[in-house]
Design a protein around this motif. Structure first.
Motif, PDB file in Angstrom:
ATOM      1  N   PRO A 180     -42.448  67.617  13.653  1.00 38.26           N
ATOM      2  CA  PRO A 180     -41.218  68.406  13.529  1.00 38.26           C
ATOM      3  C   PRO A 180     -40.085  67.831  14.375  1.00 38.26           C
ATOM      4  CG  PRO A 180     -43.111  69.827  13.886  1.00 38.26           C
ATOM      5  CD  PRO A 180     -43.590  68.428  14.090  1.00 38.26           C
ATOM      6  N   ALA A 181     -38.912  67.819  13.810  1.00 42.58           N
ATOM      7  CA  ALA A 181     -37.755  67.270  14.525  1.00 42.58           C
ATOM      8  C   ALA A 181     -37.571  67.975  15.865  1.00 42.58           C
ATOM      9  CB  ALA A 181     -36.509  67.427  13.668  1.00 42.58           C
ATOM     10  N   PHE A 182     -37.485  67.177  16.923  1.00 39.39           N
ATOM     11  CA  PHE A 182     -37.284  67.715  18.264  1.00 39.39           C
ATOM     12  C   PHE A 182     -36.153  66.932  18.918  1.00 39.39           C
ATOM     13  CE2 PHE A 182     -38.531  67.636  22.882  1.00 39.39           C
ATOM     14  CZ  PHE A 182     -38.143  68.932  23.144  1.00 39.39           C
ATOM     15  N   HIS A 263     -44.372  71.879  18.437  1.00 35.70           N
ATOM     16  CA  HIS A 263     -44.078  70.622  19.120  1.00 35.70           C
ATOM     17  C   HIS A 263     -45.096  70.344  20.224  1.00 35.70           C
ATOM     18  CE1 HIS A 263     -39.886  71.710  17.711  1.00 35.70           C
ATOM     19  NE2 HIS A 263     -40.037  70.491  17.229  1.00 35.70           N
ATOM     20  N   LEU A 264     -45.696  71.415  20.776  1.00 34.47           N
ATOM     21  CA  LEU A 264     -46.615  71.270  21.897  1.00 34.47           C
ATOM     22  C   LEU A 264     -47.670  72.365  21.826  1.00 34.47           C
ATOM     23  CD1 LEU A 264     -47.321  69.904  24.658  1.00 34.47           C
ATOM     24  CD2 LEU A 264     -45.811  71.586  25.736  1.00 34.47           C
ATOM     25  N   GLY A 281     -51.754  65.530  14.610  1.00 38.98           N
ATOM     26  CA  GLY A 281     -50.938  64.742  15.516  1.00 38.98           C
ATOM     27  C   GLY A 281     -50.021  65.617  16.346  1.00 38.98           C
ATOM     28  N   ARG A 282     -50.606  66.451  17.209  1.00 38.59           N
ATOM     29  CA  ARG A 282     -49.812  67.327  18.061  1.00 38.59           C
ATOM     30  C   ARG A 282     -50.167  67.094  19.523  1.00 38.59           C
ATOM     31  NH1 ARG A 282     -47.602  67.239  14.140  1.00 38.59           N
ATOM     32  NH2 ARG A 282     -46.758  68.880  12.830  1.00 38.59           N
ATOM     33  N   LEU A 337     -42.197  63.211  23.860  1.00 36.46           N
ATOM     34  CA  LEU A 337     -43.050  64.131  23.111  1.00 36.46           C
ATOM     35  C   LEU A 337     -43.467  63.516  21.776  1.00 36.46           C
ATOM     36  CD1 LEU A 337     -44.124  66.927  23.800  1.00 36.46           C
ATOM     37  CD2 LEU A 337     -42.316  67.907  22.400  1.00 36.46           C
ATOM     38  N   ALA A 338     -42.552  62.844  21.108  1.00 36.25           N
ATOM     39  CA  ALA A 338     -42.870  62.204  19.834  1.00 36.25           C
ATOM     40  C   ALA A 338     -43.900  61.088  20.013  1.00 36.25           C
ATOM     41  CB  ALA A 338     -41.595  61.642  19.198  1.00 36.25           C
TER      42      ALA A 338
END
Length: 391
Positions: A180-182, A263-264, A281-282, A337-338
């Protein structure tokens, strides 16, 4: 493509950690044209998520603890379950029996050995479980979720196959979706779960830890947290006091959707949790359950942490300050994070169900004969079993 229809029996203890991969394998085998039956306990027969096509056979199974005085009762239950499994095999004639751990798998696999039916065990954790340790020398193949598995004897490595841990189809479907876009000013969506029963320590620590984040990050939080029912109101009050938006629940039917949006992740390190995080993939902050047998949850974190996809905090060190520090390090910059998400994704084994099915199918040569071979003396075999399980 395989065109020969065969019969397979899957045996698993009645918890989600054992049954989730069993259900995934059942789906794969049925798609390949086979017939599958399940051996479990009463909890397993009623657990949510069991495919409608999968008949469940409930067998008694004794638990072997460290007290030898309780072994006779356990042995009696296992012998009864073993006899019931033998009768099932006489009518169902399985090509192979696959055990996923837990005591209900013990009589099923002992029956397979005495009946001359090929057997496979699958270990979901990074430490070989008690029942699987007991049976490792008696089965034809061992399938593991990790390359490094503690308490797996070197003598068994020749028949060990790394396949991964099968996950639910709805989770696997998210693997090819982008992270997801962060952005530097966008929402930070955090998902917090403590396994099927929740974890009180997460309810006590996470809200205060999130509140200690730097304002630029804290103001962008959007939290989803699974809690025990009795903790819901107290956790809701904590988030309200901190002015942090949070959706709370004791159970989320659409957990895979929430995982896909996150995201996390913050939570325990059970085998299914790790498999799903790496399938999608988190990035994660993992708090292994300190009372897990053989500390297997801590072992489960090794691969993901080494790759850079997660950080692990021992529960005795899991404070609000330490949590805030780790979140800040992971999420202060979007690219950090990505990168962690991609590292987690690289640890995934999305073809686990297919690889496990290939292994199981490899024992499908000639049909099982009507004559059933008699194995070692039951009492002697189970006496050894009790000692192995208690070790």
């Amino acid at each position: 493509m395989n065109t020969v229809s065969r019969h397979f029996v899957l045996a698993a203890g009645g918890t989600g950690g054992h049954l989730t991969p069993a259900f995934a394998l059942a789906q794969e085998l049925v798609q390949r044209g086979h017939h599958v039956a399940l051996i479990t306990d009463e909890r397993g027969a009623a657990i949510p998520g069991k495919p409608d096509f999968l008949p469940a056979h409930v067998l008694p199974a004794g638990r072997f603890g460290k007290n030898p005085l309780r072994w006779p009762t356990a042995i009696s239950a296992v012998l009864k379950g073993r006899a019931m499994a033998r009768r099932l095999y006489e009518s169902f004639q399985p090509t192979a029996v696959v055990g996923f751990g837990g005591y209900p798998a013990l009589p099923a696999l002992l029956a397979a050995r005495s009946a001359g039916v090929p057997s496979v065990i699958h270990e979901q954790n990074a430490v070989l479980g008690r029942v699987n340790r007991l049976l490792a020398g008696r089965v034809d193949a061992i399938a593991t979720a990790y390359e490094e598995v503690d308490r797996l004897k070197p003598a068994f490595l020749a028949k060990t196959h790394v396949v991964g841990n099968p996950v639910r189809a709805e989770v696997l479907a998210l693997r090819n979706e982008p992270f997801p876009a962060f952005t530097a000013d966008g929402l930070l969506r955090v998902l917090v779960t403590g396994g099927s029963q929740g974890a009180r320590v997460l309810s006590e620590i996470v809200p205060d830890g999130l509140a200690m984040l730097q304002p630029a990050l804290r103001s962008r939080l959007q939290v989803t947290q699974q809690c025990r029912p009795e903790d819901l109101e107290a956790v809701r009050a904590r988030y309200a006091n901190h002015d942090i938006p949070a959706e709370l629940g004791s159970y989320f039917q659409d957990m895979h959707v929430r995982l896909g949006d996150a995201h996390l992740f913050i939570g325990r390190a059970g085998a299914s949790t790790i498999a799903e995080l790496t399938a999608v993939g988190r990035p994660a902050i993992l708090v292994p359950l300190p009372i897990a047998t053989d500390d297997h949850q801590a072992a489960n974190t090794r691969e993901m942490v080494k790759a850079g996809g997660a950080r692990s905090i021992r529960q005795e060190r899991f404070t609000a300050k330490e949590l805030a520090k780790q979140i800040q390090a992971m999420a202060q910059h979007p690219e950090t994070l990505a990168t962690a998400a991609h590292a987690a994704w690289n640890c995934g084994r999305p073809d686990a169900a297919e690889k496990l099915a290939d292994l199981v199918e490899s024992f499908g040569g000639e049909p099982i004969q009507d004559v059933i071979r008699v194995g070692a003396d039951s009492k002697a075999e189970l006496g050894n079993a009790a000692q192995g399980a208690a070790a």
